[in-house]
Design a protein around this motif. Structure first.
Motif, PDB file in Angstrom:
ATOM      1  N   TYR A  12       0.824  -1.206   0.000  1.00 29.29           N
ATOM      2  CA  TYR A  12       0.000   0.000   0.000  1.00 29.29           C
ATOM      3  C   TYR A  12       0.859   1.258   0.000  1.00 29.29           C
ATOM      4  CZ  TYR A  12      -2.807   3.796   1.826  1.00 29.29           C
ATOM      5  OH  TYR A  12      -3.389   5.023   2.018  1.00 29.29           O
ATOM      6  N   LEU A  13       1.897   1.279   0.821  1.00 29.79           N
ATOM      7  CA  LEU A  13       2.758   2.459   0.893  1.00 29.79           C
ATOM      8  C   LEU A  13       3.476   2.717  -0.437  1.00 29.79           C
ATOM      9  CD1 LEU A  13       4.244   1.911   4.452  1.00 29.79           C
ATOM     10  CD2 LEU A  13       2.559   3.631   3.772  1.00 29.79           C
ATOM     11  N   VAL A  14       3.935   1.657  -1.086  1.00 24.52           N
ATOM     12  CA  VAL A  14       4.592   1.817  -2.381  1.00 24.52           C
ATOM     13  C   VAL A  14       3.591   2.311  -3.418  1.00 24.52           C
ATOM     14  CG1 VAL A  14       5.714   0.555  -4.277  1.00 24.52           C
ATOM     15  CG2 VAL A  14       6.456   0.200  -1.920  1.00 24.52           C
ATOM     16  N   ALA A  15       2.408   1.679  -3.479  1.00 17.57           N
ATOM     17  CA  ALA A  15       1.381   2.088  -4.452  1.00 17.57           C
ATOM     18  C   ALA A  15       0.972   3.541  -4.237  1.00 17.57           C
ATOM     19  CB  ALA A  15       0.165   1.167  -4.369  1.00 17.57           C
ATOM     20  N   LEU A  16       0.768   3.922  -2.993  1.00 15.19           N
ATOM     21  CA  LEU A  16       0.370   5.292  -2.674  1.00 15.19           C
ATOM     22  C   LEU A  16       1.460   6.287  -3.065  1.00 15.19           C
ATOM     23  CD1 LEU A  16      -1.611   7.284  -1.276  1.00 15.19           C
ATOM     24  CD2 LEU A  16      -0.348   6.823   0.839  1.00 15.19           C
ATOM     25  N   SER A  17       2.700   5.968  -2.740  1.00 13.24           N
ATOM     26  CA  SER A  17       3.809   6.876  -3.049  1.00 13.24           C
ATOM     27  C   SER A  17       4.037   6.986  -4.548  1.00 13.24           C
ATOM     28  CB  SER A  17       5.085   6.409  -2.353  1.00 13.24           C
ATOM     29  OG  SER A  17       4.873   6.384  -0.962  1.00 13.24           O
ATOM     30  N   LEU A  18       3.856   5.892  -5.269  1.00 10.37           N
ATOM     31  CA  LEU A  18       3.953   5.949  -6.731  1.00 10.37           C
ATOM     32  C   LEU A  18       2.858   6.835  -7.317  1.00 10.37           C
ATOM     33  CD1 LEU A  18       4.763   2.252  -7.716  1.00 10.37           C
ATOM     34  CD2 LEU A  18       6.238   4.248  -8.079  1.00 10.37           C
ATOM     35  N   ALA A  19       1.665   6.719  -6.759  1.00  9.46           N
ATOM     36  CA  ALA A  19       0.526   7.463  -7.304  1.00  9.46           C
ATOM     37  C   ALA A  19       0.497   8.926  -6.865  1.00  9.46           C
ATOM     38  CB  ALA A  19      -0.787   6.788  -6.902  1.00  9.46           C
ATOM     39  N   ARG A  20       0.839   9.192  -5.594  1.00 13.75           N
ATOM     40  CA  ARG A  20       0.606  10.533  -5.053  1.00 13.75           C
ATOM     41  C   ARG A  20       1.825  11.217  -4.476  1.00 13.75           C
ATOM     42  NH1 ARG A  20      -4.917   8.480  -2.793  1.00 13.75           N
ATOM     43  NH2 ARG A  20      -6.093   8.562  -4.719  1.00 13.75           N
ATOM     44  N   GLY A  21       2.976  10.542  -4.462  1.00 13.16           N
ATOM     45  CA  GLY A  21       4.194  11.196  -4.012  1.00 13.16           C
ATOM     46  C   GLY A  21       4.520  10.953  -2.546  1.00 13.16           C
ATOM     47  N   TRP A  22       5.680  11.482  -2.142  1.00 12.93           N
ATOM     48  CA  TRP A  22       6.207  11.191  -0.816  1.00 12.93           C
ATOM     49  C   TRP A  22       5.396  11.810   0.314  1.00 12.93           C
ATOM     50  CZ3 TRP A  22       7.964  14.769   2.680  1.00 12.93           C
ATOM     51  CH2 TRP A  22       8.221  16.049   2.198  1.00 12.93           C
ATOM     52  N   ARG A  23       4.766  12.958   0.105  1.00 16.07           N
ATOM     53  CA  ARG A  23       3.999  13.578   1.204  1.00 16.07           C
ATOM     54  C   ARG A  23       2.833  12.684   1.627  1.00 16.07           C
ATOM     55  NH1 ARG A  23       5.892  18.054  -1.495  1.00 16.07           N
ATOM     56  NH2 ARG A  23       6.839  19.623  -0.145  1.00 16.07           N
ATOM     57  N   SER A  24       2.090  12.186   0.642  1.00 20.35           N
ATOM     58  CA  SER A  24       1.002  11.256   0.968  1.00 20.35           C
ATOM     59  C   SER A  24       1.557   9.975   1.562  1.00 20.35           C
ATOM     60  CB  SER A  24       0.174  10.951  -0.289  1.00 20.35           C
ATOM     61  OG  SER A  24      -0.537  12.093  -0.701  1.00 20.35           O
ATOM     62  N   GLY A  25       2.662   9.478   1.012  1.00 22.97           N
ATOM     63  CA  GLY A  25       3.283   8.267   1.530  1.00 22.97           C
ATOM     64  C   GLY A  25       3.713   8.413   2.977  1.00 22.97           C
ATOM     65  N   MET A  26       4.346   9.520   3.310  1.00 24.54           N
ATOM     66  CA  MET A  26       4.805   9.732   4.685  1.00 24.54           C
ATOM     67  C   MET A  26       3.629   9.952   5.646  1.00 24.54           C
ATOM     68  SD  MET A  26       7.916   9.055   4.824  1.00 24.54           S
ATOM     69  CE  MET A  26       8.259   9.572   6.500  1.00 24.54           C
ATOM     70  N   ALA A  27       2.551  10.554   5.165  1.00 26.47           N
ATOM     71  CA  ALA A  27       1.359  10.679   6.010  1.00 26.47           C
ATOM     72  C   ALA A  27       0.818   9.285   6.336  1.00 26.47           C
ATOM     73  CB  ALA A  27       0.294  11.518   5.305  1.00 26.47           C
ATOM     74  N   ALA A  28       0.809   8.396   5.332  1.00 26.66           N
ATOM     75  CA  ALA A  28       0.370   7.015   5.573  1.00 26.66           C
ATOM     76  C   ALA A  28       1.325   6.298   6.512  1.00 26.66           C
ATOM     77  CB  ALA A  28       0.244   6.273   4.248  1.00 26.66           C
ATOM     78  N   VAL A  29       2.631   6.541   6.377  1.00 24.95           N
ATOM     79  CA  VAL A  29       3.617   5.939   7.289  1.00 24.95           C
ATOM     80  C   VAL A  29       3.315   6.365   8.728  1.00 24.95           C
ATOM     81  CG1 VAL A  29       6.059   5.987   7.995  1.00 24.95           C
ATOM     82  CG2 VAL A  29       5.457   5.617   5.596  1.00 24.95           C
ATOM     83  N   ALA A  30       2.973   7.620   8.917  1.00 28.67           N
ATOM     84  CA  ALA A  30       2.635   8.099  10.267  1.00 28.67           C
ATOM     85  C   ALA A  30       1.400   7.365  10.792  1.00 28.67           C
ATOM     86  CB  ALA A  30       2.399   9.611  10.252  1.00 28.67           C
TER      87      ALA A  30
END
Length: 184
Positions: A12-30
């Motif tokens: 999920y984190l990889v798919a999200l970061s590919l689609a929406r970039g690192w800011r969305s990815g890091m928010a999901a990581v949090a």
């Protein structure tokens, strides 16, 4: 002996970061990190006893998590809505929910962490191991996000965006299917 395998959160984190970039990815990581911490707290305060006495709770969490992960794969497959493109609050909530419904994380706390504790386990030992696990997992998740974001910047062209996003969605659905099969 436990086996370390990529879980649905990583996909999920990889798919999200590919689609929406690192800011969305890091928010999901949090969100994922908070979910891990909450699961650790639940175990420290007796969730494992409840799951032993009421197996339906574990069953509901497992299949609720599988259903939610399939929904996330479907959401990654669809063309993103313009208003959701940079919604970090949405990414945080999804990361949190994904991890709270992740039975693999709950099983880790119930089956693996006790192997490193004295019996009966003092609450402070459980909390310390939870903190260590959250820090390590968050570091790995952040590395995945930044790696996916770097790949996104190299690979993404408007013509390829849909194919890459859908490939990531299929990958996440396959990992979720494997996960559902392995925890049945």
């Amino acid at each position: 002996m436990t086996e370390i395998t990529p879980g649905p959160n990583m996909g999920y984190l990889v798919a999200l970061s590919l689609a929406r970039g690192w800011r969305s990815g890091m928010a999901a990581v949090a969100g994922v990190a908070l979910g891990l911490a909450l699961l650790g707290l639940a175990v420290a305060f007796g969730f494992s006893l409840m799951s032993e006495r009421f197996p339906a709770v574990t069953w509901l969490l497992r299949w609720g998590g599988v259903a939610y992960l399939f929904w996330l794969a479907w959401d990654a497959w669809r063309d993103p809505k313009p208003e959701a493109q940079g919604d970090v609050a949405l990414s945080f909530r999804r990361g949190l929910i994904t991890n709270l419904l992740n039975p693999k994380a709950a099983v880790f706390y119930v089956a693996v962490i006790p192997l490193f504790l004295t019996a009966p386990a003092p609450r402070d030992e459980v909390l310390i191991l939870t903190a260590v696990f959250v820090v390590i997992a968050t570091t790995i998740h952040a590395a995945l996000v930044f790696g996916a974001d770097a790949a996104r910047q190299l690979l993404f062209q408007p013509k390829r965006e849909r194919a890459i996003r859908r490939s990531a969605a299929v990958g996440m659905a396959l990992v979720t299917t494997w996960f559902a099969w392995s925890v049945r």
